[in-house]
Each structure stands twice: as structure tokens, then as C-alpha cells.
Motif scaffolding. Structure first.
Motif, short mmCIF file in Angstrom:
data_model
loop_
_atom_site.label_atom_id
_atom_site.label_comp_id
_atom_site.label_asym_id
_atom_site.label_seq_id
_atom_site.Cartn_x
_atom_site.Cartn_y
_atom_site.Cartn_z
N ILE A 52 0.88 -1.17 0.00
CA ILE A 52 0.00 0.00 0.00
C ILE A 52 0.92 1.22 0.00
O ILE A 52 1.82 1.32 0.84
N THR A 53 0.71 2.13 -0.95
CA THR A 53 1.51 3.34 -1.04
C THR A 53 0.59 4.54 -0.92
O THR A 53 -0.35 4.68 -1.70
N LEU A 54 0.85 5.39 0.07
CA LEU A 54 0.06 6.60 0.29
C LEU A 54 0.91 7.83 -0.05
O LEU A 54 2.09 7.89 0.32
N ALA A 55 0.30 8.81 -0.72
CA ALA A 55 0.97 10.07 -1.04
C ALA A 55 0.83 11.00 0.15
O ALA A 55 -0.24 11.54 0.40
N VAL A 56 1.90 11.16 0.91
CA VAL A 56 1.88 11.96 2.14
C VAL A 56 2.93 13.06 2.07
O VAL A 56 3.65 13.30 3.04
N ALA A 57 2.98 13.77 0.94
CA ALA A 57 3.96 14.84 0.77
C ALA A 57 3.78 15.88 1.86
O ALA A 57 2.66 16.26 2.20
N GLY A 58 4.88 16.33 2.43
CA GLY A 58 4.85 17.35 3.46
C GLY A 58 4.82 16.79 4.87
O GLY A 58 4.97 17.54 5.83
N PHE A 59 4.63 15.49 5.02
CA PHE A 59 4.62 14.87 6.34
C PHE A 59 6.00 14.29 6.65
O PHE A 59 6.60 13.62 5.82
N ALA A 60 6.47 14.54 7.85
CA ALA A 60 7.71 13.91 8.33
C ALA A 60 7.34 12.57 8.96
O ALA A 60 6.18 12.32 9.30
N ASP A 61 8.32 11.71 9.13
CA ASP A 61 8.03 10.40 9.72
C ASP A 61 7.51 10.53 11.15
O ASP A 61 6.73 9.70 11.61
N SER A 62 7.89 11.57 11.85
CA SER A 62 7.40 11.78 13.22
C SER A 62 5.93 12.22 13.25
O SER A 62 5.29 12.16 14.29
N GLU A 63 5.41 12.65 12.11
CA GLU A 63 4.01 13.10 12.03
C GLU A 63 3.08 12.00 11.52
O GLU A 63 1.89 12.21 11.36
N LEU A 64 3.63 10.82 11.25
CA LEU A 64 2.86 9.69 10.73
C LEU A 64 2.85 8.56 11.74
O LEU A 64 3.83 8.35 12.46
N GLU A 65 1.76 7.82 11.75
CA GLU A 65 1.64 6.66 12.64
C GLU A 65 0.95 5.54 11.87
O GLU A 65 -0.10 5.74 11.26
N VAL A 66 1.55 4.36 11.89
CA VAL A 66 0.98 3.17 11.26
C VAL A 66 0.78 2.14 12.37
O VAL A 66 1.72 1.82 13.10
N SER A 67 -0.44 1.63 12.50
CA SER A 67 -0.72 0.65 13.55
C SER A 67 -1.77 -0.34 13.05
O SER A 67 -2.46 -0.10 12.07
N THR A 68 -1.84 -1.47 13.74
CA THR A 68 -2.90 -2.43 13.48
C THR A 68 -3.79 -2.47 14.71
O THR A 68 -3.30 -2.49 15.84
N GLU A 69 -5.08 -2.44 14.47
CA GLU A 69 -6.07 -2.52 15.53
C GLU A 69 -7.07 -3.59 15.14
O GLU A 69 -7.84 -3.39 14.21
N GLU A 70 -6.98 -4.73 15.82
CA GLU A 70 -7.77 -5.92 15.51
C GLU A 70 -7.51 -6.31 14.06
O GLU A 70 -6.39 -6.62 13.72
N ASN A 71 -8.48 -6.25 13.18
CA ASN A 71 -8.27 -6.67 11.79
C ASN A 71 -8.18 -5.46 10.86
O ASN A 71 -8.55 -5.54 9.69
N GLN A 72 -7.67 -4.34 11.36
CA GLN A 72 -7.57 -3.13 10.57
C GLN A 72 -6.15 -2.58 10.59
O GLN A 72 -5.49 -2.61 11.62
N LEU A 73 -5.73 -2.05 9.45
CA LEU A 73 -4.50 -1.30 9.36
C LEU A 73 -4.89 0.17 9.39
O LEU A 73 -5.68 0.62 8.56
N VAL A 74 -4.38 0.91 10.36
CA VAL A 74 -4.76 2.32 10.54
C VAL A 74 -3.52 3.18 10.29
O VAL A 74 -2.48 2.97 10.90
N VAL A 75 -3.66 4.15 9.37
CA VAL A 75 -2.58 5.09 9.06
C VAL A 75 -3.10 6.48 9.44
O VAL A 75 -4.14 6.91 8.95
N GLY A 92 -2.31 26.72 -0.97
CA GLY A 92 -2.93 25.57 -1.63
C GLY A 92 -2.55 24.25 -1.02
O GLY A 92 -3.17 23.23 -1.28
N ILE A 93 -1.50 24.25 -0.20
CA ILE A 93 -1.06 23.04 0.48
C ILE A 93 -1.51 23.15 1.93
O ILE A 93 -0.92 23.90 2.72
N ALA A 94 -2.56 22.44 2.24
CA ALA A 94 -3.12 22.54 3.59
C ALA A 94 -2.39 21.61 4.55
O ALA A 94 -2.01 20.51 4.19
N ALA A 95 -2.18 22.10 5.75
CA ALA A 95 -1.65 21.26 6.82
C ALA A 95 -2.85 20.61 7.49
O ALA A 95 -3.53 21.22 8.30
N ARG A 96 -3.17 19.41 7.09
CA ARG A 96 -4.35 18.76 7.62
C ARG A 96 -4.01 17.39 8.15
O ARG A 96 -2.99 16.81 7.79
#
Length: 142
Positions: A52-75, A92-96
Motif C-alpha cells: 500500500i503506497t500513500l501520497a503523504v507529501a509534506g509529512f515527516a516520519d514523526s508526524e505519521l503513525e501506522v498501527s494495526t487494531e484488531e483486523n484493521q491497518l490504521v494510518v 494551496g497546500i493545507a496542513a491537515r
């Protein structure tokens, strides 16, 4: 009037949680961030590999979290707003923030995640399950 669903077939036992999961996934309409899911050729191993590849331009690795919760992958992604000293003529580039959920089938494993050039890649696999045949004894009651 009762609602008929594909899972209301009497031959499909124990799939009611899957039906609820599918309903929840169908309701999630947010398309941010965009993503790809690709099948990766396994290296001579039995089973299936996915990426799975997500386009997360502008995010640092410290601002991202990848976890599994039961049978779900949560990003999750959360950018800090530190634009107090900057004056934008156009923004035009929102910090969201975002949360993207992928439902995992039984046996799916998350192998790892990597952030490179604004793309977050998450590697998954599903090993070939063992074929299990079990004989059920029939007891006789007279």
C-alpha cells in the motif's frame, strides 16, 4: 420489512461481523490521502504479498503513525501548524490531519513501512495457510 443482504444466506455462518465492516468501509468517503494498492511478486515463497503506497507529501516520519487494531491497518497523519511567522499570498497546500483505515483479511501481516520522497509504503503479506482436514466423530445416542 426485513432487509436482505448477501450475508443473510443460511449457508454463510458467522459472517455478520464482515457485513458490518463492509458497511462501515462503504460509508467512508474521504479520498485524502490518495493511495495505491499493488500485488508484489513473491520471491519464490508461497502466499501473497501486497504494498500500500500513500501520497503523504509534506509529512515527516514523526508526524505519521501506522498501527494495526484488531483486523484493521490504521494510518494516521498529523502536521503541526507552525506558520505564525509566514505570510501566505496563496495557501494551496493545507496542513491537515488524516486517518485512513484498511480492513485486513484473516492471516494478513504487516511487514514494515517506509517513507521515501513523500510516499509512505506499507508492505503486507499473507502466508499460504496450512490445509487442515479434521474428521468429526459421530456419536450414536439410542
Amino acid at each position: 420489512m426485513t432487509r436482505m443482504t448477501p450475508f443473510s444466506n443460511p449457508l454463510l455462518l458467522g459472517f455478520d461481523t464482515m457485513e458490518k465492516t463492509l458497511e462501515r468501509v462503504a460509508k467512508s468517503g474521504d479520498s485524502y490521502p490518495p493511495y495505491n494498492i499493488e500485488r508484489v511478486a513473491p520471491n519464490g515463497e508461497a502466499g501473497e504479498k501486497l504494498r500500500i503506497t500513500l501520497a503523504v507529501a509534506g509529512f515527516a516520519d514523526s508526524e505519521l503513525e501506522v498501527s494495526t487494531e484488531e483486523n484493521q491497518l490504521v494510518v494516521r497523519g498529523r502536521q503541526s501548524e507552525d506558520d505564525g511567522d509566514r505570510e501566505f499570498l496563496h495557501r494551496g497546500i493545507a496542513a491537515r490531519q488524516f486517518q485512513r483505515i484498511f480492513v485486513l483479511a484473516d492471516g494478513m501481516r504487516v511487514l514494515g513501512a517506509e517513507l521515501r520522497n513523500g510516499l509512505l509504503s506499507i508492505e503486507l503479506d499473507r502466508p499460504q495457510p496450512e490445509r487442515l482436514v479434521r474428521k468429526i466423530n459421530i456419536s450414536v445416542a439410542d
